[in-house]
Enzyme design. Structure first.
Site, PDB file in Angstrom:
ATOM      1  N   GLU A   1      -5.484  39.816  70.895  1.00  0.00           N
ATOM      2  CA  GLU A   1      -4.467  38.897  70.378  1.00  0.00           C
ATOM      3  C   GLU A   1      -5.040  37.494  70.163  1.00  0.00           C
ATOM      4  O   GLU A   1      -4.823  36.902  69.106  1.00  0.00           O
ATOM      5  CB  GLU A   1      -3.265  38.855  71.337  1.00  0.00           C
ATOM      6  CG  GLU A   1      -2.138  37.996  70.790  1.00  0.00           C
ATOM      7  CD  GLU A   1      -0.992  37.835  71.768  1.00  0.00           C
ATOM      8  OE1 GLU A   1      -0.382  38.834  72.147  1.00  0.00           O
ATOM      9  OE2 GLU A   1      -0.705  36.692  72.137  1.00  0.00           O
TER      10      GLU A   1
ATOM     11  N   ARG B   1       3.393  39.715  65.944  1.00  0.00           N
ATOM     12  CA  ARG B   1       2.220  38.866  66.282  1.00  0.00           C
ATOM     13  C   ARG B   1       1.306  38.662  65.076  1.00  0.00           C
ATOM     14  O   ARG B   1       0.077  38.620  65.196  1.00  0.00           O
ATOM     15  CB  ARG B   1       1.396  39.449  67.433  1.00  0.00           C
ATOM     16  CG  ARG B   1       2.072  39.511  68.735  1.00  0.00           C
ATOM     17  CD  ARG B   1       2.516  38.155  69.290  1.00  0.00           C
ATOM     18  NE  ARG B   1       3.303  38.437  70.451  1.00  0.00           N
ATOM     19  CZ  ARG B   1       4.592  38.760  70.411  1.00  0.00           C
ATOM     20  NH1 ARG B   1       5.263  38.753  69.270  1.00  0.00           N
ATOM     21  NH2 ARG B   1       5.243  39.036  71.510  1.00  0.00           N
TER      22      ARG B   1
ATOM     23  N   SER C   1      -1.578  37.241  76.796  1.00  0.00           N
ATOM     24  CA  SER C   1      -1.916  38.666  76.636  1.00  0.00           C
ATOM     25  C   SER C   1      -3.218  38.754  75.849  1.00  0.00           C
ATOM     26  O   SER C   1      -3.326  38.162  74.781  1.00  0.00           O
ATOM     27  CB  SER C   1      -0.819  39.387  75.854  1.00  0.00           C
ATOM     28  OG  SER C   1       0.404  39.234  76.527  1.00  0.00           O
TER      29      SER C   1
HETATM   30  C1  FAD Z   1      -0.243  31.848  80.048  1.00  0.00           C
HETATM   31  C2  FAD Z   1      -0.029  32.175  78.573  1.00  0.00           C
HETATM   32  C3  FAD Z   1       1.086  32.867  78.156  1.00  0.00           C
HETATM   33  C4  FAD Z   1       1.283  33.175  76.806  1.00  0.00           C
HETATM   34  N1  FAD Z   1       2.402  33.853  76.433  1.00  0.00           N
HETATM   35  C5  FAD Z   1       2.623  34.160  75.120  1.00  0.00           C
HETATM   36  C6  FAD Z   1       3.787  34.871  74.712  1.00  0.00           C
HETATM   37  O1  FAD Z   1       4.643  35.222  75.516  1.00  0.00           O
HETATM   38  N2  FAD Z   1       3.946  35.136  73.387  1.00  0.00           N
HETATM   39  C7  FAD Z   1       3.041  34.745  72.465  1.00  0.00           C
HETATM   40  O2  FAD Z   1       3.260  35.006  71.260  1.00  0.00           O
HETATM   41  N3  FAD Z   1       1.930  34.056  72.810  1.00  0.00           N
HETATM   42  C8  FAD Z   1       1.699  33.757  74.108  1.00  0.00           C
HETATM   43  N4  FAD Z   1       0.560  33.094  74.493  1.00  0.00           N
HETATM   44  C9  FAD Z   1      -0.429  32.729  73.469  1.00  0.00           C
HETATM   45  C10 FAD Z   1      -0.289  31.274  72.965  1.00  0.00           C
HETATM   46  O3  FAD Z   1       0.375  30.476  73.876  1.00  0.00           O
HETATM   47  C11 FAD Z   1       0.456  31.192  71.634  1.00  0.00           C
HETATM   48  O4  FAD Z   1      -0.199  31.981  70.662  1.00  0.00           O
HETATM   49  C12 FAD Z   1       0.536  29.742  71.116  1.00  0.00           C
HETATM   50  O5  FAD Z   1       1.346  29.673  69.979  1.00  0.00           O
HETATM   51  C13 FAD Z   1      -0.830  29.156  70.783  1.00  0.00           C
HETATM   52  O6  FAD Z   1      -0.629  27.774  70.550  1.00  0.00           O
HETATM   53  P1  FAD Z   1      -1.794  26.727  70.683  1.00  0.00           P
HETATM   54  O7  FAD Z   1      -1.270  25.437  70.161  1.00  0.00           O
HETATM   55  O8  FAD Z   1      -2.331  26.704  72.053  1.00  0.00           O
HETATM   56  O9  FAD Z   1      -2.859  27.341  69.641  1.00  0.00           O
HETATM   57  P2  FAD Z   1      -4.435  27.298  69.721  1.00  0.00           P
HETATM   58  O10 FAD Z   1      -4.890  28.251  70.764  1.00  0.00           O
HETATM   59  O11 FAD Z   1      -4.926  25.918  69.799  1.00  0.00           O
HETATM   60  O12 FAD Z   1      -4.787  27.907  68.280  1.00  0.00           O
HETATM   61  C14 FAD Z   1      -4.494  29.255  67.964  1.00  0.00           C
HETATM   62  C15 FAD Z   1      -4.895  29.515  66.504  1.00  0.00           C
HETATM   63  O13 FAD Z   1      -4.051  28.795  65.630  1.00  0.00           O
HETATM   64  C16 FAD Z   1      -4.805  27.886  64.822  1.00  0.00           C
HETATM   65  N5  FAD Z   1      -3.994  26.667  64.696  1.00  0.00           N
HETATM   66  C17 FAD Z   1      -3.512  25.895  65.689  1.00  0.00           C
HETATM   67  N6  FAD Z   1      -2.762  24.901  65.179  1.00  0.00           N
HETATM   68  C18 FAD Z   1      -2.795  25.043  63.831  1.00  0.00           C
HETATM   69  C19 FAD Z   1      -2.222  24.330  62.745  1.00  0.00           C
HETATM   70  N7  FAD Z   1      -1.457  23.253  62.943  1.00  0.00           N
HETATM   71  N8  FAD Z   1      -2.475  24.763  61.488  1.00  0.00           N
HETATM   72  C20 FAD Z   1      -3.261  25.842  61.261  1.00  0.00           C
HETATM   73  N9  FAD Z   1      -3.814  26.571  62.246  1.00  0.00           N
HETATM   74  C21 FAD Z   1      -3.585  26.170  63.516  1.00  0.00           C
HETATM   75  C22 FAD Z   1      -6.088  27.675  65.585  1.00  0.00           C
HETATM   76  O14 FAD Z   1      -7.159  27.284  64.724  1.00  0.00           O
HETATM   77  C23 FAD Z   1      -6.316  29.047  66.176  1.00  0.00           C
HETATM   78  O15 FAD Z   1      -6.849  29.909  65.201  1.00  0.00           O
HETATM   79  C24 FAD Z   1       0.335  32.768  75.843  1.00  0.00           C
HETATM   80  C25 FAD Z   1      -0.808  32.067  76.257  1.00  0.00           C
HETATM   81  C26 FAD Z   1      -0.983  31.776  77.613  1.00  0.00           C
HETATM   82  C27 FAD Z   1      -2.216  31.013  78.038  1.00  0.00           C
END
Ligand code: FAD
Length: 354
Positions: free
Chosen positions: A346, A170, A248
């Protein structure tokens, strides 16, 4: 250049449904636009928050005093096609704004193996390298071949090979040095195979009725993972209040030998994963439950998921970030008091600290 809007509330853009207004809000639909918007904001010394699917964010109730840039770039390019020179692998280059689970579904349908156990994870492709997204025995470090980035320090666009991404559990170089790199696109190297990667997670193997190390049809792996995730409220579902979360809330702590020995004294026989490097990973969910925080535990309008203790939820959508963080602090402090282990959040906290 895309329009800038003022005072856009951020809660609807996050899966936890928290976050006050952004001073300015815009969307980028092409790589060029994304780079230009961020470069201009950096020149003007305007704080920038890059927004993907908002599924790993806890945004302050005060909002964000700067520019929020929503990544809306699209495109999937398959860079190796079946040919005489085909070595059984395919390289897929995906723009940062593509939906992650839609990509996984396509890989499964096409017979591209390596990401099937990451089914059902919300968010966009560009975020997957940031925290080395992982679940059920896979993480993207196993398949990322290169990440195309805009380096906000040097002002250059370039490709980082996987080895330069500092992937760990992570974690990555992107998370280590937040804000330096904008992820523009990610190239995944996937095996051309109708079968999943070797199943590496006990619970998944049990659901599939196979031994650890077995390979199963890609679609079976995806379906089994989705079923397991639904049972834990870990698939986005507007009808499931437990899914109103950031996934998480805490990572599984990784302890050195001394800390692990101290925990074993306090909690003989606790569950543990012994890692190849001598460290010991502890399931945070077990620590939380055994520190006296059961599923469904509430503090104000914030609640621990009724299906899984690792997720903190906003079941009615009315809890603010401050309430969620108050619950997170109570859990973190309770676990430390009982077990001497500090849990670490996380999701990325914006305008807040735990
Ligand atoms: C129901 C649920 C289940 C989940 N299960 C998992 C799991 O099993 N495993 C896991 O690892 N995660 C899990 N997550 C967490 C999450 O889905 C992941 O971390 C996902 O990759 C976040 O993507 P996002 O586009 O929503 O990022 P965001 O929440 O929009 O951004 C996250 C971070 O990344 C940065 N960011 C986003 N895009 C970019 C870019 N293009 N360039 C630079 N920085 C950027 C943002 O500024 C922020 O700091 C879960 C979340 C939820 C709500």
């Amino acid at each position: 250049m895309a329009d800038r809007l003022a005072g856009v509330p951020l809660a609807p853009y996050t899966t936890l449904r928290t976050g006050g207004p952004a001073r300015a809000f815009t969307q980028a639909r092409t790589q060029g636009e994304l780079v230009a918007i961020v470069a201009e904001a950096d020149r003007e010394r305007e704080p920038v928050l890059v927004l993907g699917g908002g599924s790993n964010l806890v945004v302050s109730d005060d909002g964000f005093d700067g520019l929020v840039v929503r990544v809306a770039t699209r495109g999937v390019e398959v860079t190796a096609r079946k040919s005489a020179a085909d070595d059984g692998w395919v390289r897929v280059t995906v723009q940062a704004g593509e939906d992650w689970d839609a990509l996984v579904a396509r890989c499964v349908a096409e017979g591209w193996s390596g990401v099937e156990c990451l089914s059902g994870i919300p968010g966009l492709v560009g975020s997957t390298p940031i925290q080395n997204v992982g679940a059920y025995g896979q993480d993207v470090s196993q398949t990322v071949a290169a990440v195309r980035v805009y380096d906000r320090r040097t002002g250059e666009v370039g490709d980082l090979a996987a080895a330069a991404c500092g992937f760990a559990y992570r974690h990555s170089a992107f998370k280590h040095d937040p804000g330096r790199h904008m992820v523009l696109a990610v190239t995944y190297a996937l095996e051309r195979s109708p079968l999943s990667g070797p199943v590496a997670y006990k619970e998944l193997a049990a659901r599939l009725g196979v031994e650890i190390g077995a390979r199963v049809p890609l679609a079976d792996a995806r379906e089994a993972v989705l079923e397991l995730r639904r049972g834990k409220g870990m698939v986005l579902d507007p009808d499931d209040p437990d899914a109103r979360s950031a996934g998480s809330f805490f990572t599984n702590p990784v302890l050195g030998p001394e800390e692990a020995a101290a925990l074993a004294l306090r909690a003989p026989g606790h569950p543990r994963w012994d890692m190849p490097d001598g460290t010991v990973k502890i399931p945070a969910a077990w620590l939380i439950e055994n520190a006296g925080f059961p599923r469904g535990y509430e503090r104000g309008r914030a609640r621990i998921s009724t299906k899984h203790t690792l997720a903190l939820t906003n079941p009615t959508g009315e809890a603010g970030a401050a309430e969620l963080l108050a619950l997170a602090r109570e859990v973190r402090d309770g676990v430390h008091e009982k077990f001497g282990v500090w849990l670490v959040n996380e999701p990325v906290l914006v305008g807040l600290s735990l």
